[in-house]
Design an enzyme around this catalytic site. Sequence first.
Site, PDB file in Angstrom:
ATOM      1  N   TYR A 130      -2.061  -1.472  10.363  1.00  0.00           N
ATOM      2  CA  TYR A 130      -2.167  -1.671   8.915  1.00  0.00           C
ATOM      3  C   TYR A 130      -0.910  -1.161   8.216  1.00  0.00           C
ATOM      4  O   TYR A 130      -0.324  -1.861   7.369  1.00  0.00           O
ATOM      5  CB  TYR A 130      -3.404  -0.940   8.390  1.00  0.00           C
ATOM      6  CG  TYR A 130      -3.581  -1.000   6.899  1.00  0.00           C
ATOM      7  CD1 TYR A 130      -4.142  -2.111   6.288  1.00  0.00           C
ATOM      8  CD2 TYR A 130      -3.194   0.069   6.091  1.00  0.00           C
ATOM      9  CE1 TYR A 130      -4.310  -2.163   4.907  1.00  0.00           C
ATOM     10  CE2 TYR A 130      -3.357   0.026   4.715  1.00  0.00           C
ATOM     11  CZ  TYR A 130      -3.912  -1.088   4.128  1.00  0.00           C
ATOM     12  OH  TYR A 130      -4.072  -1.128   2.761  1.00  0.00           O
TER      13      TYR A 130
ATOM     14  N   SER B 166       0.854  -1.189   0.000  1.00  0.00           N
ATOM     15  CA  SER B 166       0.000   0.000   0.000  1.00  0.00           C
ATOM     16  C   SER B 166       0.886   1.233   0.000  1.00  0.00           C
ATOM     17  O   SER B 166       2.049   1.184   0.442  1.00  0.00           O
ATOM     18  CB  SER B 166      -0.893   0.001   1.250  1.00  0.00           C
ATOM     19  OG  SER B 166      -1.498   1.261   1.454  1.00  0.00           O
TER      20      SER B 166
END
Length: 259
Positions: free
Chosen positions: A155, A142
């Site tokens: 995350y 990401s």
Amino acid sequence: MAIIDAGYQRILITGATSAIGEALAEIYAENGVILYLHGRNENKLTEVAERCQAKGARVQTKLLDMCDLSALKAWLESLEPLDLVIINAGMNTHIGHSGELEPWDKVEALLDVNLKAAMAISHAVLPAMRARGSGQIVLMSSLAAYFGLPVTPAYCASKAGLKAYGEALRGWLAPEGIKVNVVMPGYVQSPMCDDMPGSKPFLWSPKRAAMAIHRGLVRDMARISFPFPLNWGAWWLAVLPASISIFIVRLLGFGRDHG
């Protein structure tokens, strides 16, 4: 480009019921391809498989909780050697609206799915790839891997770990003919994205994201990051002094008052 022209005949996609995973499955579905599709939503997985079969692909599906690493290993050992492995399954968690800690059980599950399962899959499929001197592994990181966002610390940590792991694998295995690519998306429309706090600039559709990923894999790009200019800005967050980057992400609405 036809998939079989690139030598990809046996393709595994985890998280094939998610937004990007579903779109990638449909891109790679064609005659001469065997798709191994993983998911946790049985009805959705069946729907995706039927669409891929209608395009000519042979499809095998697997319902599996990625937290169950023993079951994951057993499934992978039952498969024939794979040409392309797209490790896409993932989950998210975030701090509370008043700054509460992320629930520890969710943090553990997130690390199991986002990082440990991805590493376990890579570890399981690499021996066969190395034996024949070919194969491609795709790790779904990401843009959040560049700099930790205050609202999603676990995350961001998992995606940063995945980025580092993929880059290390690429440097190690490239001389053996094995390709390893790290995908770094920004915001892609999905239930998981909708659940994330904060603004979502430059939101892409799953189909657009999947097409960008496919193009990058054909070109064997080390990092496939999008969209511009969000990827450019995220890169700068990693380069600037941390105090400046923290100030910027707060200005963008990623501080504690994110409700």
